[in-house]
Design a protein around this motif. Sequence first.
Motif, PDB file in Angstrom:
ATOM      1  N   GLU A 254      10.969   7.842  -1.992  1.00 53.64           N
ATOM      2  CA  GLU A 254      10.944   6.684  -2.875  1.00 53.64           C
ATOM      3  C   GLU A 254      12.357   6.147  -3.107  1.00 53.64           C
ATOM      4  O   GLU A 254      13.343   6.861  -2.926  1.00 53.64           O
ATOM      5  CB  GLU A 254      10.305   7.054  -4.218  1.00 53.64           C
ATOM      6  CG  GLU A 254       8.841   7.442  -4.123  1.00 53.64           C
ATOM      7  CD  GLU A 254       8.243   7.751  -5.477  1.00 53.64           C
ATOM      8  OE1 GLU A 254       8.995   7.709  -6.475  1.00 53.64           O
ATOM      9  OE2 GLU A 254       7.036   8.053  -5.550  1.00 53.64           O
ATOM     10  N   THR A 255      12.436   4.881  -3.495  1.00 53.50           N
ATOM     11  CA  THR A 255      13.724   4.256  -3.768  1.00 53.50           C
ATOM     12  C   THR A 255      13.927   4.115  -5.263  1.00 53.50           C
ATOM     13  O   THR A 255      13.044   3.630  -5.976  1.00 53.50           O
ATOM     14  CB  THR A 255      13.811   2.863  -3.111  1.00 53.50           C
ATOM     15  OG1 THR A 255      13.636   3.000  -1.688  1.00 53.50           O
ATOM     16  CG2 THR A 255      15.164   2.212  -3.390  1.00 53.50           C
TER      17      THR A 255
ATOM     18  N   PRO B  76      11.404  -1.328 -10.735  1.00 51.03           N
ATOM     19  CA  PRO B  76      11.546  -2.189  -9.540  1.00 51.03           C
ATOM     20  C   PRO B  76      11.517  -3.672  -9.864  1.00 51.03           C
ATOM     21  O   PRO B  76      12.271  -4.459  -9.298  1.00 51.03           O
ATOM     22  CB  PRO B  76      10.347  -1.779  -8.681  1.00 51.03           C
ATOM     23  CG  PRO B  76      10.051  -0.376  -9.086  1.00 51.03           C
ATOM     24  CD  PRO B  76      10.355  -0.311 -10.562  1.00 51.03           C
TER      25      PRO B  76
ATOM     26  N   HIS C   9      16.263   2.561  -8.391  1.00 50.12           N
ATOM     27  CA  HIS C   9      17.174   1.470  -8.698  1.00 50.12           C
ATOM     28  C   HIS C   9      17.848   1.762 -10.031  1.00 50.12           C
ATOM     29  O   HIS C   9      17.216   2.282 -10.949  1.00 50.12           O
ATOM     30  CB  HIS C   9      16.430   0.139  -8.779  1.00 50.12           C
ATOM     31  CG  HIS C   9      15.626  -0.164  -7.547  1.00 50.12           C
ATOM     32  ND1 HIS C   9      14.283   0.116  -7.459  1.00 50.12           N
ATOM     33  CD2 HIS C   9      15.985  -0.703  -6.353  1.00 50.12           C
ATOM     34  CE1 HIS C   9      13.832  -0.253  -6.268  1.00 50.12           C
ATOM     35  NE2 HIS C   9      14.848  -0.742  -5.580  1.00 50.12           N
TER      36      HIS C   9
ATOM     37  N   GLU D 132      20.882   0.973  -5.509  1.00 50.11           N
ATOM     38  CA  GLU D 132      19.613   1.608  -5.170  1.00 50.11           C
ATOM     39  C   GLU D 132      19.906   2.799  -4.275  1.00 50.11           C
ATOM     40  O   GLU D 132      20.888   2.808  -3.525  1.00 50.11           O
ATOM     41  CB  GLU D 132      18.652   0.638  -4.493  1.00 50.11           C
ATOM     42  CG  GLU D 132      19.141   0.057  -3.187  1.00 50.11           C
ATOM     43  CD  GLU D 132      18.110  -0.871  -2.556  1.00 50.11           C
ATOM     44  OE1 GLU D 132      16.976  -0.937  -3.056  1.00 50.11           O
ATOM     45  OE2 GLU D 132      18.442  -1.511  -1.550  1.00 50.11           O
ATOM     46  N   THR D 133      19.080   3.817  -4.373  1.00 48.88           N
ATOM     47  CA  THR D 133      19.280   5.020  -3.575  1.00 48.88           C
ATOM     48  C   THR D 133      17.929   5.603  -3.221  1.00 48.88           C
ATOM     49  O   THR D 133      16.954   5.471  -3.974  1.00 48.88           O
ATOM     50  CB  THR D 133      20.121   6.059  -4.343  1.00 48.88           C
ATOM     51  OG1 THR D 133      20.403   7.172  -3.500  1.00 48.88           O
ATOM     52  CG2 THR D 133      19.393   6.548  -5.582  1.00 48.88           C
ATOM     53  N   GLU D 134      17.858   6.236  -2.048  1.00 49.63           N
ATOM     54  CA  GLU D 134      16.603   6.835  -1.606  1.00 49.63           C
ATOM     55  C   GLU D 134      16.518   8.272  -2.100  1.00 49.63           C
ATOM     56  O   GLU D 134      17.459   9.064  -1.931  1.00 49.63           O
ATOM     57  CB  GLU D 134      16.501   6.796  -0.081  1.00 49.63           C
ATOM     58  CG  GLU D 134      15.138   7.235   0.437  1.00 49.63           C
ATOM     59  CD  GLU D 134      14.969   6.993   1.922  1.00 49.63           C
ATOM     60  OE1 GLU D 134      14.209   7.742   2.553  1.00 49.63           O
ATOM     61  OE2 GLU D 134      15.607   6.053   2.453  1.00 49.63           O
TER      62      GLU D 134
END
Length: 354
Positions: free
Chosen positions: A177-178, A208, A180, A170-172
């Motif tokens: 927002e995140t 998500p 995945h 996962e990364t911002e």
Amino acid sequence: MTDAPSLSPREARDRWLDKLRVQRRERTVYSYEYRLKLFVEWAEEQGIDDMRDLSGWDLETYETHRRSKDPTASSLNNEFQTLRLWMEYLARIEVVDEDLPDKVDVPDVPKDEETNTTRLEHERALEMIQQYREIPKLYGTRDHVLLEIAWHTGARVGGIRALDLRDVKETELENGETAHFVEFVNRPETDTPLKNGPDGERPVALLPEVYEVIDHYTSVRRPDKVDDEGRQPLLVSQQGRPSAGTIRQWMYKTTLPCRYGPCPHDRDPDECQYTKHNHRSKCPSSRSPHPIRTGAITWMRNQGLPVEVVAERVNASVDVINKHYDVEEPLHEMLRRRVPHLNNLSLDSEPTSP
């Protein structure tokens, strides 16, 4: 042709395969070897021990022999395509006459046999996924994760097998927002090559809710195991990293309808032999990974994803998707064709230049 070497069919085949191994993947070479094995054995039975003596009549006789075995049109096409490639190589090095490759008659494949339309229909797939998400004893299990990844990424068995824990990420994003995703990485040195090698490497975004299923599995249900290379496979068997065959068996089990609902075949699951190990593939409703990949790709296209996006996601060419996987119902196909162009058919539309 007087300087051409004398090679037996077996020697000529092995020479070509050895050359191919330098530039082709071993799986491809193996398929060529299997197809030519039939010809080599037939030639030896016919007493053909020098490829310089091979004639167009021999090739015609061999084709008649193969057709008598009643193979599928697709199998026969693949076999004779390979035979022609081999003959082209032998003609190039002057072992056979230069016009002999043109005498290999490659049978056509009827249109309705070109694609394998056996697939997991999206209605059943989505129902199955929903049941796995709603039934507590099934949620976040290994089988559930396998189904979610296979359907939402359209990945091949080899790609799913290759996933490690570290490949679920996962990364911002800049907007806060995140995101995945799972990352498919080619690692042939530790026994997890991707089919297309480095060209098969790619990140694939996850919804998500799909990521949450994987996270539950890795946090709660996944056994703490490593494989023989010391890596942590995402999906683990008792031995560590599963084989491709094991994953296929898991998928047959995962798609048994009696696991998440009533049996559509009026059988008692407690007595049905299809629920037993090594018999699950015989259930009319269970599916192997390939029909799930086919169904997933078709579903993605019918959901409106551009073919180029789907091609990147599942690591296949646009041509391959259009020919072998994108098997639409006539209604979906008609709607996709007409939507971008329907306004052009209006009586009020301006004509465009050809």
